[in-house]
Scaffold this active site. Structure first.
Site, PDB file in Angstrom:
ATOM      1  N   GLU A 173      15.170 -26.203  18.288  1.00 51.42           N
ATOM      2  CA  GLU A 173      14.930 -24.898  18.886  1.00 51.42           C
ATOM      3  C   GLU A 173      13.434 -24.557  18.912  1.00 51.42           C
ATOM      4  O   GLU A 173      13.017 -23.498  18.410  1.00 51.42           O
ATOM      5  CB  GLU A 173      15.750 -23.823  18.180  1.00 51.42           C
ATOM      6  N   GLU A 283      24.606 -27.687  19.466  1.00 47.57           N
ATOM      7  CA  GLU A 283      25.176 -26.464  18.908  1.00 47.57           C
ATOM      8  C   GLU A 283      25.878 -25.709  20.021  1.00 47.57           C
ATOM      9  O   GLU A 283      25.260 -25.392  21.033  1.00 47.57           O
ATOM     10  CB  GLU A 283      24.088 -25.577  18.288  1.00 47.57           C
TER      11      GLU A 283
END
Length: 902
Positions: A173, A283
């Site tokens: 991320e 995810e």
């Protein structure tokens, strides 16, 4: 680590209860039962003649799904068919468990293919505070991430049993607050850092002669077309393209947008002249999706349709498949969704047309056809209306003119709920007309998923289950002095409950929930209460027809919304009865820990024992095993000989002895079968000549998932399936002193600092005649702090099961929103023999006890067993049970003889 969105505060929320119908309406061709609802059915069309490629099976990957070696159990991991997982690097400080090297043995043994490493999880904080550069405060002139990255890769390269199966993710991320959020000003820095990280990873593998190291990236928290385009163009130019392209799809809206993101990605590759790079969405999903079959099937069908791998997000703790397994060894509704999906391996996927593609919270499905084994499967769910399923493209040369249609239902049952084999709700035949079969499956529960199987007509099909005689939502009971809460399923940060409502604030002496049940016969029944206890165990009083019957003792859960099941057995006479759960036995004194959220209560008929049948058509076949639909009976037998095997995942409601029966047939000479139970093999008496046979062993099974694998050690056999039975005879064997030794932990010899402790009154442990629960704590953290089990007379060398009722609430300091739970371990050593290590998962409270079953092969005839841990504390222990793995001698009986082949 998951999305930065998850930094929102976690707060108590009382979730709704799940709807469950005791009866269902089914329509197959002209076969019609009473309609389930007046609303029109949702159409779901499947065309098995239009295949979409080989089944991939990567959509049930997990992020931190594995915690430690043995957490989850091997049977749970194997049955979930997990092909890919992301874990922390060796010695990573982000979480106390989930180390890639610690879990790789069980992961690879369970069929794992790709083990991803979130390398930045070496850092202890979120967002990551590392990555200091020259000129930054407290920096020594070197970008401090590269030495950390190099060490993590070095550990894998030198210590892993198979470094080729690893994929390194250097950045997690980077767009979401982790070092590179502003692409307009930080693009060049990120691209340069990608080169530095990529080169570092490759240099380590090259140094150790391991060839090319696989790298995944960029790892953004959401799809960014601009960042992705710049990254791919740069990586192509510098010959640093990732082996797997990674981004995240977390929010509910991504159920509607993912396919467009996938299309945009594919278009970018084409535009840039880059050959296809596989995708892993490392995810996906929110709290509300985990353990919920009807939610998971929407995600899974979407990812499988696009042929990408994907991993459920990590919202809580490592070791329970992202909330999709329960307790030490259990299946919840999410686990069964994983199992159903993974069992499609070897099939071709087929075209599915839902009512509305790319629509959040709607009916979706996936389909697969295995022509070699003559089986077509549809997995579907997510809507709130009946499902009118139109199956097309069925070839009569494969299936015959008449087919068997079987439908099972998988309900939400809480994250810690014990879900047994999903029941058959439809079992019938249908004629194929113009390649088509139409089936109407009743559904009013958006949280349920369904498995529909089409096979050749069977001579002994699976019957519709009649075990569940009553299912009542807590909010539909008569409620006194408690509150019915309406829950909003659109809330992404809460766990789901059924029916949209539940009952909480159950904390007054007059709090009660009362409902009626009608049972068909006099006998024993199992009452299963789906409820949430807030990190502490608790109690309710069960009343039957106004009279106190027994205490219901709940184990602790993560919170009021993180639900589990608690079972009690009661004897009822035929007819209607009023059952009541109350916060007080006398209406005056509130029971300890009574403030528990009630979701649903289910009543199961145990008359004749609790029996489950696992047909070969649902087995996991390996080593050349295949289904046969010819004589001696058209039922779908699995052929086994040599290396061929058929594996079944059987679930049990409680620990104890079960009669495990292998149903087999031979068409010529006899065969000798071997039954492997959770990796431990026992031989069954040989079958003789042609015929059908039942081979039975009475085996002590742990509660939860059991992996039962059948092979033929000599000859060739047809395996029709496996059944398990636990009734009066099997329960009586639990108390046979020649086979089972049971003791309170405090009655066993202790040494060193091991101490007897008195537990609070709300404990769910084993109480004495005065209602007092005691355990033994402070075992371990020094070689001399132990608990011992003297070997009873007659318990000589052989195979045993050691059942330890234990509690572990150990956690490390909170550094983010994840509960930083810690597994504890015990080393169990036999004097004069070997030692084995057992892992004990965190279970929320020091006075809430779960059973952990540890297989032991003892090699002496009397060596005492010692439980300890020289380097760290073990769990608190309430009771100990040592049971012979097999009671009595296995038997084989002929059901029918003289059958020939066709």
């Amino acid at each position: 680590m998951t999305s930065p969105l998850a930094r929102r505060s976690r707060r108590r929320a009382l979730l709704p209860a799940i709807a469950a119908s005791a009866g269902v309406a089914l329509t197959v061709g002209c076969l019609v039962a009473a309609p389930a609802s007046a609303a029109p059915a949702d159409p779901l069309s499947v065309d098995f003649s239009k295949t979409t490629g080989a089944f991939r099976g990567g959509a049930t990957g997990t992020l931190y799904g594995l915690g430690d070696d043995g957490v989850p159990s091997q049977a749970v991991l194997d049955g979930a068919h997990i092909t890919n997982t992301s874990q922390k690097p060796p010695q990573g400080a982000q979480h106390p468990s989930g180390d890639a090297l610690q879990v790789e043995k069980s992961f690879f043994a369970g069929g794992g293919k790709d083990l991803y490493v979130y390398v930045q999880d070496m850092y202890p904080d979120w967002p990551y505070n590392g990555g200091k550069r020259p000129g930054d405060a407290n920096n020594d002139g070197v970008w401090d991430y590269l030495p950390i990255l190099k060490q993590a890769v070095e550990d894998v390269a030198t210590k892993s049993q198979d470094p080729s199966k690893y994929v390194f993710i250097p950045f997690n991320e980077p767009d979401g607050g982790n070092w590179y959020p502003n692409w307009s000003t930080q693009k060049d820095q990120f691209l340069a850092d990608w080169t530095a990280a990529y080169d570092t990873i490759q240099s380590v593998y090259a140094e150790h002669g391991l060839g090319h190291a696989r790298v995944g990236g960029p790892g953004d928290s959401t799809w960014h077309p601009d960042r992705s385009a710049d990254f791919l163009a740069y990586a192509k130019q510098h010959a640093e393209l990732p082996n797997v392209f990674i981004w995240h799809e977390l929010g509910t809206n991504n159920l509607a947008t993912f396919r467009s993101h996938r299309d945009a990605y594919s278009a970018l590759l084409t535009q840039l002249g880059i050959a296809p790079i596989p995708v892993n969405i490392t995810e996906y999903g929110m709290l509300r999706d985990m353990s919920v079959p009807g939610q998971l099937v929407q995600w899974i069908s979407m990812f499988e349709d696009e042929k990408v791998d994907a991993q459920t997000a990590f919202w809580n703790y490592a070791g329970n498949l992202s909330d999709n397994s329960s307790r030490n060894n259990g299946a919840n509704g999410g686990w069964w969704m994983f199992d159903w999906y993974g069992s499609l391996a070897g099939s071709q996927t087929a075209t599915v047309t839902p009512p509305h593609l790319n629509t959040v919270d709607s009916l979706q499905g996936l389909a697969a056809i295995d022509t070699a084994n003559r089986k077509a499967t549809v997995l579907f769910g997510g809507g709130s209306s009946d499902v009118a399923l139109d199956a097309k493209g069925l070839d009569v040369s494969t299936f015959g003119k008449t087919v068997q249609v079987t439908v099972r239902a998988d309900r939400l049952n809480g994250a810690e709920g014990a879900s047994l084999q999903p029941p058959v709700i439809l079992s019938t035949t249908a004629k194929i007309q113009n390649g088509e079969v139409q089936v109407t499956v009743p559904n009013s529960d958006r949280y349920s998923a369904y498995q529909l199987e089409i096979t050749p007509q069977a001579t002994d099909p699976q019957p519709v289950s009649r075990a569940l005689v009553n299912s009542t939502e807590a909010e539909n009971a008569t409620i006194a002095n408690a509150t019915i809460y309406t829950q909003d399923p659109s809330r992404e940060w809460s766990f789901m409950a059924s029916g949209g409502k539940d009952v909480g604030s159950f904390n007054k002496a007059a709090s009660s929930a009362t409902w009626n049940v009608t049972v068909p016969t006099s006998g024993d029944y199992r009452l299963s209460v789906l409820a949430g206890a807030n990190q502490a165990p608790g109690q309710h009083a069960l009343f039957v027809d106004g009279a106190y019957n027994q205490l219901v003792k709940y184990s602790a859960d993560l919170g009021w919304t993180y639900r589990g099941t608690t079972d009690v057995t009661l004897h009822l006479t035929a007819g209607t009865h009023a059952l009541s759960l109350r916060a007080s036995k006398d209406g005056v004194t509130v029971l300890p820990g009574a403030d528990i959220t009630l979701d649903r209560v289910d009543l199961y008929d145990l008359t004749g024992g609790e029996q489950a049948v696992y047909p070969a058509v649902d087995a996991t076949l390996a080593g050349g095993a295949a289904l046969s639909w010819q004589q001696p009976a058209a039922r779908g037998y699995a052929t086994v000989s040599g290396d061929a095997s058929a594996a079944f995942y059987a679930t049990t409601a409680e620990t104890g002895y079960y009669d495990v029966t292998v149903h087999s047939a031979t068409s010529g000479g006899g065969a000798t079968l071997a039954l492997s139970v959770n990796g431990r093999t026992l031989s069954l008496p040989a079958t003789g000549g042609p015929g059908t046979f039942d081979s039975t062993a009475r085996v002590y099974l742990p509660q939860g998932v059991n992996e039962l694998t059948v092979r033929a050690t000599s000859g060739s056999a047809l395996i029709g399936g496996i059944s398990t039975l636990r009734g009066a005879a099997q329960k009586a064997a639990d108390t046979d002193p020649a086979a089972v030794f049971h003791s309170e932990a405090e009655a066993l010899p202790r040494s060193g600092a091991a101490t007897v402790q008195t537990d609070p009154a709300n404990s769910n442990g084993s109480a004495d005649a005065n209602g007092v629960v005691r355990d033994v704590g402070y075992i371990g953290n020094g070689a001399g702090n132990t608990l011992s089990i003297p070997r009873p007379s007659g318990f000589d060398a052989g195979d045993y099961q050691l059942v330890i009722s234990a509690a572990n609430a150990d956690k490390s300091a909170a550094i983010n929103y994840n509960p930083q739970v810690i597994s504890r371990f015990l080393d169990i050593s036999e004097a004069g023999g070997d030692s084995v290590r057992a892992a004990f998962r965190h279970n929320y409270s020091w006075n809430s006890f779960w059973d952990k079953t540890v297989p032991l092969t003892l090699t002496t005839d009397g060596g005492a067993l010692t439980l300890g841990n020289a380097t760290a504390y073990g769990p608190n222990i309430d009771t100990i049970t040592l049971a012979r793995f097999v009671s009595g001698a296995p038997s084989t009986v002929a059901v029918q003889t003289g059958l020939g082949t066709k």
